[in-house]
Design an enzyme around this catalytic site. Structure first.
Site, PDB file in Angstrom:
ATOM      1  CD1 TRP B 325      -3.086   1.474   0.893  1.00 57.64           C
ATOM      2  CD2 TRP B 325      -1.397   2.387   2.101  1.00 57.64           C
ATOM      3  NE1 TRP B 325      -3.551   2.546   1.329  1.00 57.64           N
ATOM      4  CE2 TRP B 325      -2.400   3.285   1.895  1.00 57.64           C
ATOM      5  CE3 TRP B 325      -0.306   2.835   2.748  1.00 57.64           C
ATOM      6  CZ2 TRP B 325      -2.429   4.620   2.498  1.00 57.64           C
ATOM      7  CZ3 TRP B 325      -0.405   4.021   3.484  1.00 57.64           C
ATOM      8  CH2 TRP B 325      -1.572   5.062   3.233  1.00 57.64           C
ATOM      9  CG  HIS B 326       3.602   2.295   3.037  1.00 58.41           C
ATOM     10  ND1 HIS B 326       2.828   1.228   3.850  1.00 58.41           N
ATOM     11  CD2 HIS B 326       3.557   2.953   4.146  1.00 58.41           C
ATOM     12  CE1 HIS B 326       2.375   1.661   4.976  1.00 58.41           C
ATOM     13  NE2 HIS B 326       2.672   2.859   5.193  1.00 58.41           N
ATOM     14  N   GLY B 327       3.655   1.881  -1.557  1.00 61.83           N
ATOM     15  CA  GLY B 327       3.884   2.267  -2.861  1.00 61.83           C
ATOM     16  C   GLY B 327       4.283   1.127  -3.734  1.00 61.83           C
ATOM     17  CG  PHE B 476       3.311   6.350   1.210  1.00 65.47           C
ATOM     18  CD1 PHE B 476       4.349   5.843   0.418  1.00 65.47           C
ATOM     19  CD2 PHE B 476       3.364   6.929   2.341  1.00 65.47           C
ATOM     20  CE1 PHE B 476       5.461   6.055   0.785  1.00 65.47           C
ATOM     21  CE2 PHE B 476       4.685   7.078   2.645  1.00 65.47           C
ATOM     22  CZ  PHE B 476       5.789   6.706   2.150  1.00 65.47           C
TER      23      PHE B 476
END
Lengths: 664, 476
Positions: B325-327, B476
């Site tokens: 999810w963060h990248g 993000f």
């Protein structure tokens, strides 16, 4: 310290919570989030397990205590009249079971205050707590100093809340009062002051920035124009440029930005201790270290200097680098070549004598460069751009020069002069090991040159490093440094050379150069500025500037080698007035030698010393020129081509590409 | 628009406050908030704001449909549609480039890599709408019947671009009815200003330490090759502090602003660096995200109710997703899996043993692993990451300490100490103690005011210097 939200949970009691929040939150001390969580959990538990009724039914137990309250009241003569209204409010509390756990400090306080040794005994049973705290909360609301309006408002709200409570079916009953320390009633005043102070700042500064005059024009310390308010166009809007330009404009044109920035720097200076008066600014550079094959340089690639009829044989200056060879083999940290490169060349600006100048994008702009400041707090303060070179990149540069040599043939001499940066000589020894050895980097280039004559000015400059050959506040060199380098070059090129004593010395005081900006506005550099010494040739010469394509003479400017208007951060532009145009100098030296100098801004300082050495001198900045060099050399009849630039350009891939592109 | 910007603080906020408090009715207030939110988003995304509006409309309609057809297949279809659209939007904008690149590399083909720039905040608002429709389906929240109010929930500017991920249930009541007390207002302002200070004074300064140690990201971290062991540790610590102050600062601003407008968002950070285990850390770090994954992924997958084996698989799925999810990058995936494995180990046996040990053992153990985790998180280049670990454990022949490291350390020593102290709940503790006496109470309250003014002024001065400092969680 975070303020914890007293968050109402959705549900039948929400309305009550809202009402409660209004009046009660204000007097709650802010607590740690953990407590909130605990409280919320507790609340949930209670909400499930213990409906409101049971809590209420326990009231009677509390009541006797409550009944004491009225007796207390009269004593408190200053109590506002609306007390009874307030007094009812705590009745709503049972709904808000979450509160108690949140306010341990409050809860204890009332008991403590009366200095009552029986505190534990007095402590009501757990079930009573809410009531207790309700009372606390209430007392805080009652403040002697509260303004009339607020009093009424509060009373009204209390009534509203009361109604709501009634609707919700909670019983209204007089509650027991717990002593809340008197001083806590000032919470409201503190809140008011807090709000007033913050809003005053937000709105005051906001208004000032909105209607106040904005800064505009040229910014000396950063060598650029200040942002202008963008003009609207659909395309700029949809690309997002329009809005981001407005934001940028808003900050960029704040009046006295430099002064404000200095204040900020005074603050950040206290982030730590700066020992040894040395400061490192920016990020590390990528550097190859110590793997130069000095043996190759010793082979000495003898290059013939072609001087018209007669031929002289000279050896590449690389041969004379034996002194450096010892140092070369020292450390041997193996490292893989990477693409990144640091460059210390700022964007140069066109030297038009208006306050506004055209900005030229320059891929060599300093981005995250490393700067080391030595001698902070003394007149010897010096900010140096640090250098990191990847040997592979240097070899590419040499390759491009070899191509030039192959293009021009034997009858045109090609020279390379990579000028070290000031950090090569003045960087504190204990830090130097972290950056490239600049002499190694010169030798690395020399090793790869083929038939190009390398002018290694490092030893010469080293020898004179106790003289004023580099600025302390600018990334360039003093013309005196260029003088020694030019001497070295003229010797190799077998042309006459005019000694310094036969030139006219001029000075410009108070020169704070580009390093002021790169050092993040180090005040010391302004306090102890440089003096710019330059030397005017006394022989006859004429100079003509052409545009980048070498087709039209640039008539918009004064045709002179030295510009007196150059000042501030651009003082270095005194010579040639900048980098944009192609300069043509015709001198009274009739030796048939025509020199083309392909340079970055470092090369400018060399030019005055060539006026007494060559018949014609052409100055070309590889970053801006738009004519191919093959064409150019033929048109001007070049006999000698000198690549004279700072080390950083020789090790910047973008610059090497530019030099390659203009070749043919 | 970013929060840590003079334009936002001194133009957008005052204007918004002025209009908001001039508006009398709740509808007018909501309208003001909605308009300012859309302007806020359009400022950074002049094109994608249209998508946001349409996207919210679709989710709103799905919500309505679910509400109308409870327990009928239509509700299921509407939910499915919403989930597919939400995840689809996220997938296309965020992950398509990554997937195509990896597919190309894997199969040696060359599908053109789509060059889509990530719209700001998309990871956050897709999760918010997902939680709304799922909660509607589960009958946990009432369906929002007004589109404008639903759009306000999705686009509300305090939490729009970088969280916290506010669930609809949190603000369901307040979006229809809310009021702001004087105390709310004061607390909100205080909270907002502290957030600005955390970001501008501490996080931004930490980032200069990080680049001082490792070099800039856009240059491929040139320093990581030469950094000393102590420097690597210093850099990683600075990264940890930077991320905490950056993101919790943002959350503070969001929560503070929300409170000024009468909303009460949940806490998003709870002093994560006082954690005693990794499990504890994740209870305190980005609470809104981890609880989202818990409620909408972990529990639906079966949570811990289907046996240990299944639970382990669930944990790994959730944490790989959290990382991802963060990248769209392998290092984020690695980062998520790293924590997944640690949590698994703790769940299986370590946590019980840790509890028997003195608390500081767990604390040091957790902090060390968290700092290493931030190393994984920071280096989006796996080569640089390897060198970082080499330097950290003295495996690359670099010295233990170097002149540059010492210079950075001593040049920022007070800042570092302050940052470490502020990342523990020391200030609330001091305040709590102070207000027990009358003098202390006056002092604490006066200090609050003085600090607010000082932080605001200092942050503004520092912002004058920086013209570009986006929040980290923007990407993000």
């Amino acid at each position: 310290m975070p303020d914890n939200n007293k968050k109402p949970q959705p549900g039948p009691n929400t309305q009550i919570f809202n009402a409660m929040n209004e009046d009660c939150v204000e007097m709650l001390d802010r607590h740690h989030a953990e407590e909130v969580k605990a409280a919320q959990a507790k609340k949930r538990r209670r909400a499930q397990a213990v409906p409101q009724r049971p809590v209420n039914t326990q009231r009677p137990v509390v009541r006797p205590a409550n009944e004491q309250q009225p007796a207390e009241r009269p004593a408190n003569a200053q109590q506002p009249a609306e007390r009874p209204a307030n007094a009812q409010r705590p009745a709503e509390r049972p709904a808000n079971a979450q509160r108690p756990a949140e306010r341990p400090a409050n809860a204890q306080r009332p008991a403590e205050r009366p200095a009552n040794p029986q505190r534990p005994a007095q402590r009501p049973a757990n079930a009573e707590r809410p009531a207790q705290r309700r009372a606390d909360a209430q007392r805080t609301v009652q403040r002697k100093s509260r303004p009339e309006a607020a009093v009424q408002r509060s009373a009204r709200r209390a009534e509203d809340a009361q109604k709501r409570t009634d609707n919700a079916g909670a019983a209204v009953r007089p509650r027991r009062k717990k002593k809340q320390p008197k001083y806590k009633r000032y919470q409201r005043v503190f809140n008011l002051i807090n709000i007033a102070a913050c809003l005053l700042l937000l709105f005051g500064i906001g208004l000032r920035l909105l209607i106040g005059k904005r800064a505009s024009g040229f910014l000396q310390s950063e060598n650029r124009n200040l942002a202008e308010f963008p003009t609207f166009s659909l395309s700029s809007y949809f690309s997002g440029d329009y809005t981001s330009d407005i934001t940028y404009y808003y900050t960029d044109t704040i009046p006295n930005r430099e002064g404000l920035r200095n204040l900020a720097n005074k603050f950040t200076d206290h982030f730590g201790l700066h020992k040894d008066d040395v400061e490192i600014i920016g990020s590390p550079v990528q550097a190859d270290k110590g793997s130069v094959e000095s043996s190759k340089a010793d082979e000495g690639n003898a290059v013939t200097v072609y001087t018209g009829g007669r031929e002289e044989t000279t050896t590449s200056a690389a041969v004379t680098t034996g002194s450096g060879a010892a140092a070369v083999s020292e450390s041997a940290v193996s490292s893989d070549a990477a693409v990144s490169q640091t460059e210390t060349q700022p964007a140069e600006t066109e030297p038009v004598q208006t306050k506004k100048r055209t900005e030229i994008p320059d891929e060599g702009e300093v981005v995250n460069q490393a700067v080391i400041v030595s001698g902070k707090g003394t007149p010897e303060v010096r900010a140096m751009p640090m250098f990191g070179g990847i040997y592979d990149v240097g070899r590419q540069y040499a390759g491009v020069l070899n191509d030039y040599k192959a293009m021009v043939g034997d009858k045109v001499n090609v020279y390379n002069m990579s000028v070290p940066l000031s950090s090569a000589f003045y960087c504190p020894k204990n830090l130097a090991a972290n950056y490239s050895d600049q002499h190694d980097c010169i030798i690395n280039i020399a090793n790869s040159l083929d038939k190009v004559i390398n002018i290694d000015v490092f030893p010469t400059l080293q020898e004179h490093s106790d003289e004023y050959i580099f600025f302390r506040t600018d990334h360039h060199w003093e013309p005196l440094g260029a003088y020694y380098a030019a001497q070295e070059f003229c010797k190799t090129a077998s042309v006459p050379f005019v000694e310094l004593k036969d030139m006219e010395e001029c000075t410009k005081e108070n020169f704070t150069g580009s390093m002021y900006g790169y050092s993040n506005y180090l005040e010391d550099l302004k306090t102890w500025p440089d003096t710019f010494y330059y030397y005017k040739p006394k022989n006859e010469y004429t100079i003509q500037y052409y545009d980048e394509t070498f087709t039209n003479p640039d008539t918009s400017r004064e045709q002179t080698l030295f510009y007196s208007w150059a000042d501030g951060v651009n003082t270095y532009s005194t010579i040639l007035g900048g980098d944009l145009d192609i300069a043509e100098i015709k001198t009274d030296v009739h030796n048939g030698r025509t020199l083309v100098v392909i340079k970055n801004s470092y090369g400018n300082a060399l030019i005055p010393f060539f006026v007494g050495s060559f018949e014609k001198v052409y100055v070309v900045d590889f970053r801006y020129v738009e004519i191919t060099m093959q064409d150019f050399f033929q048109r001007v009849g070049a006999t000698d081509v000198l690549f004279g630039m700072a080390m950083s350009s020789c090790y910047t891939p973008g610059h090497i590409d530019a030099i390659r592109e203009i070749m043919q | 628009m970013v929060f840590a910007d003079l334009f936002f603080i001194y133009l957008f906020i005052p204007l918004c406050l002025l209009c908001y408090f001039l508006a009398k009715s709740i509808n007018a207030k909501n309208a003001v908030l909605l308009i300012f939110s859309l302007i806020f988003y359009a400022w950074g995304e002049p094109v994608w704001v249209v998508m946001l509006i349409g996207y919210a409309y679709l989710n709103y309609k799905c919500g309505l449909l679910i509400g109308r057809s409870r327990n009928k297949p239509a509700a299921k279809h509407a939910l499915l549609l919403a989930v597919i659209v939400d995840l689809g939007v996220l997938g296309v904008f965020k992950y398509s480039g990554f997937f195509v690149e990896n597919l190309n590399a894997l199969l040696h083909i060359s599908i053109p890599v789509p060059q889509i720039r990530l719209p700001i905040g998309i990871s956050f608002y897709t999760f918010q709408t997902l939680s709304y429709t799922i909660d509607c389906y589960r009958n946990k929240v009432k369906v929002q019947k007004s589109y404008s109010r639903f759009l306000l929930y999705v686009s509300m500017f305090p939490q729009l671009v970088a969280g916290p991920i506010v669930r609809y249930s949190t603000i369901a009541a307040e979006i229809n009815h809310r009021s702001v007390s004087q105390a709310d207002f004061a607390a909100g302002l205080t909270r907002m200003i502290r957030g600005i200070g955390k970001k501008v004074i501490i996080a931004n300064s930490m980032s200069t330490i990080v680049t001082g140690c490792f070099g800039a990201a856009d240059q491929g971290y040139p320093g990581v090759k030469t950094v000393s062991a102590l420097g690597a540790f210093l850099g990683a610590t600075a990264v940890a502090l930077q991320y905490y102050f950056d993101f919790s600062g943002y959350s503070d601003i969001a929560i503070g602003l929300g409170r000024i407008f009468g909303f009460h968002f949940d806490e998003n950070f709870d002093y994560p660096y006082i954690c005693k285990s990794i499990t504890d850390f994740w209870r305190r770090w980005h609470i809104s995200l981890s609880s989202w994954f818990r409620d909408y992924v972990y529990i639906p997958l079966g949570g811990n109710r289907r046996g240990l084996k299944r639970q382990c698989i669930n944990i790994m799925i959730v944490w790989a997703l959290t990382g991802f999810w963060h990248g769209a990058s392998w290092n984020f995936m690695l980062w998520g899996v790293y924590f997944g494995v640690l949590l698994l180990i703790e769940k299986l046996f370590l946590l019980k043993r840790l509890e028997k040990l003195p608390f500081w053992v767990g604390h040091i153990y957790a902090l060390f692993l968290v700092i290493i985790g931030w190393g994984i998180f920071h280096f989006d280049d796996l080569g640089a990451l390897g060198k970082f670990f080499g330097a950290l454990f003295c495996l690359n022949g670099n010295p233990f300490s170097s002149e540059i490291t010492r210079n950075i350390l001593s040049g920022n020593i007070f800042l570092l100490i302050a940052a470490v102290l502020f990342s523990f709940p020391i200030v609330p503790a001091i305040r709590k103690k102070m207000i027990k006496t009358e003098k202390g109470y006056y002092l604490a309250n006066s200090l609050t005011i003085v600090l607010n003014v000082a932080i605001l002024i200092i942050s503004s001065l520092m912002l004058v210097n920086n013209t570009n400092n986006p929040f980290l969680y923007f990407r993000f």
